[in-house]
Design a protein around this motif. Structure first.
Motif, short mmCIF file in Angstrom:
data_model
loop_
_atom_site.label_atom_id
_atom_site.label_comp_id
_atom_site.label_asym_id
_atom_site.label_seq_id
_atom_site.Cartn_x
_atom_site.Cartn_y
_atom_site.Cartn_z
N SER A 357 0.83 -1.21 0.00
CA SER A 357 0.00 0.00 0.00
C SER A 357 0.85 1.25 0.00
O SER A 357 0.42 2.31 -0.48
CB SER A 357 -0.92 0.01 1.22
N SER A 358 2.06 1.15 0.53
CA SER A 358 2.94 2.30 0.62
C SER A 358 3.66 2.59 -0.68
O SER A 358 4.27 3.65 -0.83
CB SER A 358 3.99 2.07 1.73
N HIS A 359 3.57 1.65 -1.63
CA HIS A 359 4.33 1.79 -2.88
C HIS A 359 3.48 2.44 -3.96
O HIS A 359 2.27 2.17 -4.08
CB HIS A 359 4.81 0.42 -3.35
N PRO A 360 4.07 3.29 -4.80
CA PRO A 360 3.31 3.98 -5.86
C PRO A 360 2.60 3.04 -6.83
O PRO A 360 1.54 3.39 -7.34
CB PRO A 360 4.38 4.81 -6.59
N CYS A 361 3.17 1.87 -7.09
CA CYS A 361 2.52 0.90 -7.98
C CYS A 361 1.81 -0.19 -7.19
O CYS A 361 0.70 -0.59 -7.53
CB CYS A 361 3.55 0.26 -8.91
N GLY A 362 2.46 -0.66 -6.14
CA GLY A 362 1.90 -1.76 -5.37
C GLY A 362 0.57 -1.44 -4.74
O GLY A 362 -0.25 -2.34 -4.52
N ASN A 363 0.30 -0.15 -4.46
CA ASN A 363 -0.97 0.18 -3.81
C ASN A 363 -2.18 -0.14 -4.68
O ASN A 363 -3.26 -0.36 -4.16
CB ASN A 363 -0.96 1.64 -3.36
N PHE A 364 -1.97 -0.19 -5.99
CA PHE A 364 -3.09 -0.55 -6.87
C PHE A 364 -3.47 -2.02 -6.71
O PHE A 364 -4.63 -2.40 -6.85
CB PHE A 364 -2.73 -0.25 -8.33
N VAL A 365 -2.47 -2.85 -6.44
CA VAL A 365 -2.74 -4.27 -6.19
C VAL A 365 -3.60 -4.40 -4.94
O VAL A 365 -4.57 -5.18 -4.91
CB VAL A 365 -1.43 -5.05 -6.03
N VAL A 366 -3.27 -3.65 -3.91
CA VAL A 366 -4.03 -3.71 -2.66
C VAL A 366 -5.45 -3.18 -2.89
O VAL A 366 -6.43 -3.74 -2.37
CB VAL A 366 -3.32 -2.91 -1.55
N GLN A 367 -5.58 -2.11 -3.66
CA GLN A 367 -6.92 -1.59 -3.96
C GLN A 367 -7.77 -2.66 -4.65
O GLN A 367 -8.95 -2.84 -4.33
CB GLN A 367 -6.81 -0.36 -4.85
N ALA A 368 -7.16 -3.37 -5.60
CA ALA A 368 -7.89 -4.43 -6.31
C ALA A 368 -8.24 -5.57 -5.36
O ALA A 368 -9.34 -6.13 -5.41
CB ALA A 368 -7.05 -4.94 -7.48
N LEU A 369 -7.29 -5.94 -4.50
CA LEU A 369 -7.54 -7.01 -3.53
C LEU A 369 -8.73 -6.65 -2.65
O LEU A 369 -9.64 -7.47 -2.45
CB LEU A 369 -6.29 -7.21 -2.67
#
Length: 716
Positions: A357-369
Motif C-alpha cells: 500500500s505504501s508503494h506507488p505501484c503496489g498500492n493498486f494491487v491492494v486496492q484491487a484485492l
C-alpha cells in the motif's frame, strides 16, 4: 477502368505456399532495421524463416495503380470486390514484403477491407506461417489488424464459421510455437490481443479488453457500478471460437512458463495476459490452471497443496511493485475464482499489504484485492493489517486504498463504524472539534502536506481533492448514527466555504451526497440555507444545476420558493444553457412565474403526499433518505433521459485525474497511470417503493382522491 491480374513472372525461390525457401531468419523491428532472429526463438525448425526483401518496381507500380483507382472513386461496389480479390491473388508469395512496406501496406489494408471472405481467408492462410513477423512490424501490424477486423464482420454468418475457424486455427498453431517475441513486441502484442478478442467473440476495439477506462474500473471498485467483466457482457458477444481461445491461451502459457518472470514485468506481455484473463472471466477451470502459472507457482507445490513456495512468494510480491505486473495483478484479483483469491490473500499477500500500500505501484494491487474481497472473513484479514493505518496511508498520498476499504466495508456490511471512526481520527485529534473533518478531507493533499496541521485553514481557490470527494460520498452512504461527526462538520462549514464547495464539481458531489444521506431533514436544511442568494449563479454551472435540484428537494416550501425566485431572475440566461431547460422544467419555474399560488399549492400537495406515504410505511424521519431520493426521481420522471445525457457530459469533463492522489511521488513512480474518475450518485432506493410513490403522486393532486390512492397503494 478495370484492373485485372498483373502479368505473372516466375516465382522461383518460393514454395507452393508462397514462402521464401532457404532464407535466413530475419524480421524487422518496425523501424526498417532488422533483427537476426526472434529474440527468444526456441525451435528454429518449427517456424518458416522470413527475410525482408525490397518490393519489385513492377509490383510496386501495380499496387500504386490500384491505390489511385480506389482514391479516384471510379469503382462501383461489385467491381471493388473483384479487383480486391485479384490484387490479393497478386500479393501471393509477397505478403511479408507488401505488408511491411510503409506505402503499400495502406493499399493492402484497403484490399483486405473490401474483399470477399474467400479471398480474405486465402490471404491469411497464405501468410499464416509469417503472421508473427508481419504482426511485429510497424506497418504490418495494421495489415494484420485489418484482416482480423474483416474476419470479425463475417463471424455471424453460420456458413462462414467453418472456413474462418480453419483459417484462425492455422494462425494459432503458428503463434503457439514461439509466442514470447510476439507478446513482448509493442506492435505484435496489440495484434495478438485482437486475435484473442476475435476468438472470444467480442469486438476487437472493445475498451474493456484493450484497456478499460480508469473511470469504469474505479467506479466498480467504489461500488458505483457493476463489474463490466461480470458474464463478459454477454449482450455484446458475437459468435466466437471457444476451443481456439483455450488452445491459444494454454499454448502461450505452456511455451512461456519458463520465462514467466520476464512476462510479469514486461509492459506489452502484461497487456496480452490481462486481455486473456479478462476474456476467460467466469471460466474457473481455465483460470485455476493459468493464474498459478502467472504467479510463479510450480506443479509440485500445487500438488502438495502449498500453493506457492515462500521464496517465490516473496519474489512475486516484490514484482508487484513493477508497473506492468501491478496492472496484471489487478486483473488476476478481479477474475480469480474465490478459492484462488483466498489462497492469494492468505498465502501470498498476507503480511505484505501495508508494504504494498505504501508503494506507488503496489498500492493498486491492494486496492484491487480489497475491492474484490468476497467475504467478511477476508475483510477481517485485510482490516487487521490496514485498519489502524489510515493516517499513515493518507499521509503518503494513498487515499485510493482508504476509498477502497470504505467501499468494501460498505458492500460487505462489516467494520462500517470502524471505518468512519478511523477516517475521522486520521484527519484530526481527540482534542479537536468535528467541524474540521470534511474540509480536511476535501483538501487532503493540502492538509497532509502542511507542516503545522493544527494551524491549517481552508485554502481558498484551490481545487478540491478527487479521492477526498469520493471518500466523503461513500461516507455519506452510511447510517446517520455512524457519521454524526461528518454531518456536524459539513453543516458547520462557513457559508462562503459551502458556496465554494458547491462551485467546485468535486465539492458539489459531496453536498449532493449529504443531501441524499440519512441525515435528518433539519440538518440538511441547515446546509441549504447557506446557499441562499446564490442558487441562480450555481444553476448556470453544469454541475451546480444538480446541486440546486438536490437543495430544492431537501427544502421546505419557503426554501423551495426562494430557490424558484432566484432561478426566475436568471430564467432567460439559464434557458440558453444545456442544463437550463431541464432544471427550469423540473422545478416548474414557468408555472411559478405565471401562477405562483398554483405552484405553491402543487408543492404543498407533493410534500403532504409524501408525508402520508411515509406515515403508512414508517417514520418519515427514519425514511428521510428514501423520501428525498424518491421526490428527486418523481420530479424528474418526464425528463430522465435528458438528465442522464447531461450527467455524462459532467462525468466526462469534470473529474479526470489519476486514481491515486496527485502526489509527486506517485506521479514519478507510475507514469501514464491515469484514471478518469467519474463518480456517480448512487440512488440505491427500492424500485418497488419508488414506483409506488410515483404512482401515488400522479394521482394525488385533488385532495379528495389522495386518501383513496394511498389505500390502493397499500393494498398493492
Amino acid at each position: 477502368m478495370k484492373m485485372g491480374k498483373k502479368a505473372k513472372k516466375g516465382n522461383s525461390g518460393f514454395d507452393d505456399n508462397g514462402y521464401k525457401k532457404n532464407a535466413t531468419s530475419q524480421v524487422t523491428d518496425g523501424t526498417g532495421k532488422f533483427k537476426k532472429s526472434f529474440k527468444h526463438h526456441q525451435n528454429s525448425d518449427s517456424q518458416a524463416p522470413v527475410i525482408r526483401k525490397q518490393v519489385e518496381p513492377e509490383t510496386a507500380k501495380y499496387f500504386s495503380e490500384i491505390a489511385n483507382l480506389f482514391e479516384s472513386q471510379g469503382v462501383d461496389v461489385e467491381e471493388r470486390s473483384v479487383i480486391c480479390g485479384n490484387a490479393l491473388e497478386e500479393a501471393r508469395g509477397k505478403e511479408f514484403e507488401l505488408a511491411t512496406d510503409y506505402i503499400i501496406s495502406n493499399t493492402l489494408q484497403t484490399l483486405l477491407d473490401g474483399c470477399n471472405l474467400d479471398n480474405l481467408c486465402s490471404f491469411l492462410r497464405g501468410c499464416a506461417n509469417i503472421i508473427p513477423a508481419i504482426a511485429m512490424d510497424r506497418s504490418g501490424s495494421h495489415v494484420a489488424e485489418t484482416a482480423f477486423k474483416s474476419l470479425a464482420r463475417h463471424v455471424q454468418d453460420t456458413e462462414a464459421y467453418t472456413i474462418i475457424e480453419e483459417t484462425l486455427k492455422m494462425i494459432c498453431k503458428v503463434i503457439v510455437v514461439n509466442p514470447l517475441d510476439l507478446m513482448c513486441n509493442c506492435y505484435g502484442s496489440h495484434v495478438l490481443r485482437s486475435l484473442l478478442c476475435l476468438c472470444k467473440g467480442v469486438p476487437l476495439d472493445s475498451p474493456e479488453f484493450h484497456g478499460a477506462k480508469g473511470s469504469k474500473v474505479l467506479a466498480e471498485w467504489l461500488n458505483l457500478k457493476v463489474s463490466h467483466l461480470d458474464g463478459n457482457d454477454s449482450q455484446h458477444l458475437q459468435q466466437g471460437f471457444p476451443s481456439l481461445l483455450k488452445f491459444l491461451v494454454s499454448g502461450m502459457m505452456n511455451c512461456t512458463k519458463e520465462d514467466m518472470k520476464t512476462l510479469q514485468v514486461d509492459q506489452y506481455s502484461s497487456l496480452v495476459l490481462q486481455t486473456a484473463l479478462k476474456l476467460l472471466a467466469g471460466n474457473d477451470q481455465e483460470l485455476l490452471h493459468i493464474i498459478p502459472v502467472l504467479l510463479g507457482c510450480n506443479k509440485e507445490n500445487l500438488a502438495e497443496g502449498k500453493f506457492i513456495d515462500m521464496i517465490i512468494a516473496g519474489e512475486t510480491v516484490e514484482s508487484m511493485k513493477e508497473p506492468a505486473f501491478s496492472h496484471l495483478m489487478e486483473v488476476i484479483l478481479e477474475v480469480a475464482p474465490e478459492s484462488l483469491y483466498n489462497n492469494m490473500l492468505t498465502k501470498l499477500l498476507k503480511n505484505s499489504l501495508f508494504e504494498l500500500s505504501s508503494h506507488p505501484c503496489g498500492n493498486f494491487v491492494v486496492q484491487a484485492l480489497i475491492s474484490h474481497a468476497r467475504t467478511k472473513d477476508q475483510m477481517e484479514l485485510i482490516w487487521e493489517e490496514l485498519g489502524l493505518k489510515f493516517a499513515d496511508l493518507l499521509g503518503m498520498g494513498r487515499s485510493g486504498v482508504i476509498a477502497s476499504l470504505i467501499a468494501a466495508c460498505q458492500r460487505l456490511q462489516t467494520h462500517e463504524y470502524k471505518c468512519c471512526e478511523a477516517l475521522a481520527t486520521a484527519v484530526g485529534s481527540k482534542n479537536e472539534t468535528s467541524k474540521f473533518i470534511v474540509p480536511r478531507i476535501l483538501f487532503l493533499d493540502s492538509y497532509f502536506s502542511y507542516d503545522d496541521k493544527s494551524s491549517w485553514s481552508w485554502p481558498g481557490g484551490a481545487k478540491m481533492h478527487v479521492m477526498g470527494s469520493l471518500i466523503l460520498q461513500a461516507i455519506f452512504k452510511f447510517q446517520s448514527e455512524w457519521i454524526q461527526p461528518y454531518i456536524l462538520s459539513v453543516t458547520s462549514m462557513d457559508a462562503e466555504h459551502v458556496l465554494e464547495a458547491a462551485q467546485d464539481a468535486r465539492g458539489a458531489r459531496v453536498i449532493e451526497a449529504f443531501l441524499a444521506s440519512d441525515a435528518s431533514t433539519k440538518q440538511k436544511r441547515r446546509l441549504v440555507v447557506k446557499l441562499r442568494g446564490h442558487f441562480g449563479e450555481l444553476a448556470m454551472n453544469l454541475s451546480g444545476s444538480f446541486t440546486v435540484e438536490r437543495c430544492f428537494n431537501a427544502g421546505n416550501l419557503s426554501l423551495r420558493e426562494a430557490i424558484a425566485s432566484e432561478l426566475l431572475a436568471v430564467r432567460t440566461e439559464l434557458s440558453k444553457t444545456k442544463q437550463g431547460p431541464h432544471l427550469l422544467r423540473t422545478l416548474d419555474i414557468d408555472r411559478y412565474a405565471t401562477k405562483p399560488d398554483q405552484w405553491r399549492s402543487k408543492q404543498a400537495s407533493k410534500q403532504s403526499a409524501y408525508n402520508e406515504f411515509f406515515v403508512a410505511f414508517g417514520s418519515s424521519e427514519s425514511k428521510s433518505t428514501k423520501s428525498n431520493k424518491l421526490l428527486y426521481n418523481a420530479s424528474m420522471d418526464t425528463s430522465e433521459h435528458e438528465e442522464l445525457n447531461i450527467k455524462k457530459d459532467i462525468d466526462g469533463s469534470l473529474i479526470s485525474t489519476s486514481v491515486v492522489d496527485d502526489t509527486s511521488s506517485e506521479k514519478k513512480g507510475r507514469k501514464k497511470r491515469k484514471r478518469d474518475v467519474a463518480s456517480e450518485d448512487a440512488v440505491g432506493s427500492n424500485r418497488a417503493i419508488e414506483k409506488a410513490v410515483k404512482n401515488f403522486l400522479s394521482s394525488s393532486t385533488p385532495d379528495k382522491k389522495r386518501h383513496n390512492a394511498s389505500n390502493q397503494r397499500l393494498k398493492i
